[in-house]
Design a protein around this motif. Sequence first.
Motif, PDB file in Angstrom:
ATOM      1  N   GLY A  58      43.158  35.954  29.569  1.00 27.30           N
ATOM      2  CA  GLY A  58      42.177  35.883  30.771  1.00 27.30           C
ATOM      3  C   GLY A  58      40.437  36.047  31.468  1.00 27.30           C
ATOM      4  O   GLY A  58      40.604  36.155  32.247  1.00 27.30           O
ATOM      5  N   GLY A  59      40.169  35.612  30.461  1.00 27.68           N
ATOM      6  CA  GLY A  59      39.027  35.441  30.108  1.00 27.68           C
ATOM      7  C   GLY A  59      37.754  34.778  31.229  1.00 27.68           C
ATOM      8  O   GLY A  59      36.797  35.932  31.692  1.00 27.68           O
ATOM      9  N   PRO A  60      38.537  33.652  30.896  1.00 26.38           N
ATOM     10  CA  PRO A  60      37.855  32.617  32.127  1.00 26.38           C
ATOM     11  C   PRO A  60      38.378  32.906  33.995  1.00 26.38           C
ATOM     12  O   PRO A  60      37.723  32.991  34.518  1.00 26.38           O
ATOM     13  N   VAL A  61      39.309  33.949  33.978  1.00 21.03           N
ATOM     14  CA  VAL A  61      39.761  34.537  35.129  1.00 21.03           C
ATOM     15  C   VAL A  61      39.334  35.969  35.689  1.00 21.03           C
ATOM     16  O   VAL A  61      39.768  36.490  36.641  1.00 21.03           O
ATOM     17  N   GLU A  62      38.364  36.874  34.823  1.00 19.79           N
ATOM     18  CA  GLU A  62      38.128  38.362  35.252  1.00 19.79           C
ATOM     19  C   GLU A  62      38.081  38.587  36.426  1.00 19.79           C
ATOM     20  O   GLU A  62      36.430  37.868  36.485  1.00 19.79           O
ATOM     21  N   PHE A  63      38.587  39.263  37.086  1.00 12.67           N
ATOM     22  CA  PHE A  63      38.144  39.353  38.791  1.00 12.67           C
ATOM     23  C   PHE A  63      37.059  38.256  39.469  1.00 12.67           C
ATOM     24  O   PHE A  63      36.347  38.312  40.110  1.00 12.67           O
ATOM     25  N   LEU A  64      37.270  36.901  38.914  1.00  8.04           N
ATOM     26  CA  LEU A  64      37.425  35.824  40.145  1.00  8.04           C
ATOM     27  C   LEU A  64      38.446  35.855  41.752  1.00  8.04           C
ATOM     28  O   LEU A  64      38.452  35.498  42.038  1.00  8.04           O
ATOM     29  N   HIS A  65      39.578  36.754  41.061  1.00  5.53           N
ATOM     30  CA  HIS A  65      40.735  36.810  41.717  1.00  5.53           C
ATOM     31  C   HIS A  65      41.489  37.708  42.122  1.00  5.53           C
ATOM     32  O   HIS A  65      41.756  38.520  41.856  1.00  5.53           O
ATOM     33  N   ASN A  66      40.540  38.662  42.970  1.00  8.38           N
ATOM     34  CA  ASN A  66      40.332  39.965  43.625  1.00  8.38           C
ATOM     35  C   ASN A  66      41.277  39.914  44.841  1.00  8.38           C
ATOM     36  O   ASN A  66      40.643  39.407  46.000  1.00  8.38           O
ATOM     37  N   GLY A  67      42.223  40.858  45.101  1.00 12.47           N
ATOM     38  CA  GLY A  67      42.472  41.262  46.385  1.00 12.47           C
ATOM     39  C   GLY A  67      43.899  39.744  46.365  1.00 12.47           C
ATOM     40  O   GLY A  67      44.508  40.169  48.338  1.00 12.47           O
ATOM     41  N   THR A  68      43.989  38.813  45.853  1.00 12.80           N
ATOM     42  CA  THR A  68      44.724  38.260  45.653  1.00 12.80           C
ATOM     43  C   THR A  68      45.599  37.494  43.971  1.00 12.80           C
ATOM     44  O   THR A  68      44.299  37.539  42.845  1.00 12.80           O
ATOM     45  N   MET A  69      46.353  36.791  43.885  1.00 16.00           N
ATOM     46  CA  MET A  69      47.563  36.939  42.855  1.00 16.00           C
ATOM     47  C   MET A  69      46.546  35.583  42.423  1.00 16.00           C
ATOM     48  O   MET A  69      46.098  34.773  43.613  1.00 16.00           O
ATOM     49  N   ILE A  70      46.633  35.037  41.117  1.00 13.08           N
ATOM     50  CA  ILE A  70      46.414  33.207  41.113  1.00 13.08           C
ATOM     51  C   ILE A  70      47.506  32.470  41.368  1.00 13.08           C
ATOM     52  O   ILE A  70      49.045  32.947  40.383  1.00 13.08           O
ATOM     53  N   GLN A  71      47.196  31.638  41.790  1.00 13.36           N
ATOM     54  CA  GLN A  71      48.198  30.489  41.996  1.00 13.36           C
ATOM     55  C   GLN A  71      48.506  29.672  41.030  1.00 13.36           C
ATOM     56  O   GLN A  71      48.180  29.571  39.943  1.00 13.36           O
ATOM     57  N   ASP A  72      49.907  29.229  40.500  1.00 14.13           N
ATOM     58  CA  ASP A  72      50.643  28.767  39.584  1.00 14.13           C
ATOM     59  C   ASP A  72      49.963  27.231  39.677  1.00 14.13           C
ATOM     60  O   ASP A  72      49.911  26.775  38.442  1.00 14.13           O
ATOM     61  N   TYR A  73      49.444  26.841  40.468  1.00 13.55           N
ATOM     62  CA  TYR A  73      48.774  25.589  40.247  1.00 13.55           C
ATOM     63  C   TYR A  73      47.796  25.931  39.871  1.00 13.55           C
ATOM     64  O   TYR A  73      46.938  24.475  39.768  1.00 13.55           O
ATOM     65  N   THR A  74      47.055  26.823  39.752  1.00 17.88           N
ATOM     66  CA  THR A  74      46.117  27.247  39.103  1.00 17.88           C
ATOM     67  C   THR A  74      45.752  27.282  37.742  1.00 17.88           C
ATOM     68  O   THR A  74      46.124  27.824  37.309  1.00 17.88           O
TER      69      THR A  74
END
Length: 516
Positions: A58-74
């Motif tokens: 999860g390190g690379p996406v920590e607090f990069l997606h706030n208030g939204t889920m990380i989409q499947d294609y990401t």
Amino acid sequence: MKNITFIVYIFVVVVLCAGCSSAPSQTAVPSEVTMTKEVLADKIKGGWAAKTIGCTYGGPVEFLHNGTMIQDYTPIKWSEDRVKFYFDTFPGLYDDLYVDIIFVNVFERLGLDAPADSFAISFANAGFPLWHANQVAKYNIKQGIMPPMSGHWLNNPHADDIDYQIEADFAGLMTPGMPNTASEISDRVGHIFTYGDGWYGGVYVGALYSMAFVSDDVEVVVSEALKTIPAQSDFYRCMKDVIGWYRQYPDDWKQTWFECQKKWTSEVGCPDGVFAPFDIDAKINSAYVIMGLLYGRKDFFTTIDIAARCGQDSDCNAATAAGILGTITGYANIPEIWKESLYEIEDIPFAYTDVSLNKLSELGLKHALQMIEKEGGKVEESQVTIKTQKPVAVKYEKAFEGHYPVDKMAVNTVLQDKTEWMFDGIGFVLKGYVKCADEDYVAQVEMHIDGNLIETANLPVAKASSIDDRRVDLFHRYQLQNTTHKVGFKWLNPRKDAQVYLGEAVIYSDKQNFNH
């Protein structure tokens, strides 16, 4: 005759199924559990190893997606050398582990009854980067405010943050099947940093790990551990909702995510999250942990991927979910594609510590064996018998009660010898920082409210390294009368190469603000 037989059959089925529901049985965990020492060691190693993997994933996406889920294609990338890469380039990612290690070392040095102050002093003097409730607690301890007041919301605007939740693993991994003993440890240690729902996040994580030793049913683990949390708390209600939504939408984690978003994402405490999509509150991040566990259905990748894709503190949530699952399944059952990333670092100490992953697992086993005996179980040559505990709710406490964020004021000024500003409400948190060419400089600033001296604060320089004794938020005050207040500051030791910058202030009222 056939009709009579059918009626009897239906009656038997009804009797056997009386009281059946989707809820886990109240006797899901036996009063004693026996396992080999080898299995116990494998579960402890599985917990620590999986936590390290989840944190890295999860390190690379920590607090990069706030208030939204990380989409499947990401894409969230993974490779065999991923853990070693972060060990070398960003060791601060593993605050989830190096703070845990401080507490493990205190138990190793002072024994199972080590007092809260020993944990606090070791933590404050450890010399590693910290943020939010952890850094506030460090500052408080350095200023002589010891636990539990170092984590109390009146002294810590970040009391509901995730901090103890991400570092409570040790409490559960040393108390297999004994969630109430884990809670007692959390009372000693967790109140160094947190209070109320922030503390409950750590209590719950400790109980989740503890129950993971004695049940391989994720739903049982999640539900039984929740019994350690007072039912009247928001934290309990949030987790209960997630479990209920999981049963309602068993194949759609995103629907449960949306339900959480609607009901449980209103930030009150942390000034970085009020009026912003950023949310480091323990409740919502714990919700993402158990979403990963429930919807992951014991598949390692699915568990950490969902926990990470819920967004917000993605590395911590994936780490916690992974660690609990790794404890349930054991190290031997973690898929090789994940374990191979650990081989290169398993004997390298985590940054700012002298303890490696293998050493941490050894210490965890040693302390678990001591705790099993201490709590009435048996430790024999090749096996242990654990006297399990029925989870009991800890005491009820609530942070920021009666305080509602209503405004964010831009003070945005450099402090002169004297500076004043005004606000309407019952409290505030004022962000800011101190800069100086001399990094050892400490600004001394008086805060007056309505003409009364409230405190004389020592404000260390915020260093570029993030390893410092800074005060996270320059000033705060709660529980004032609901009226207009004048806040004044007097800089007692100004110097030309120093700057005290006053930034934004979150304002609180005793009534909620509904402008719609």
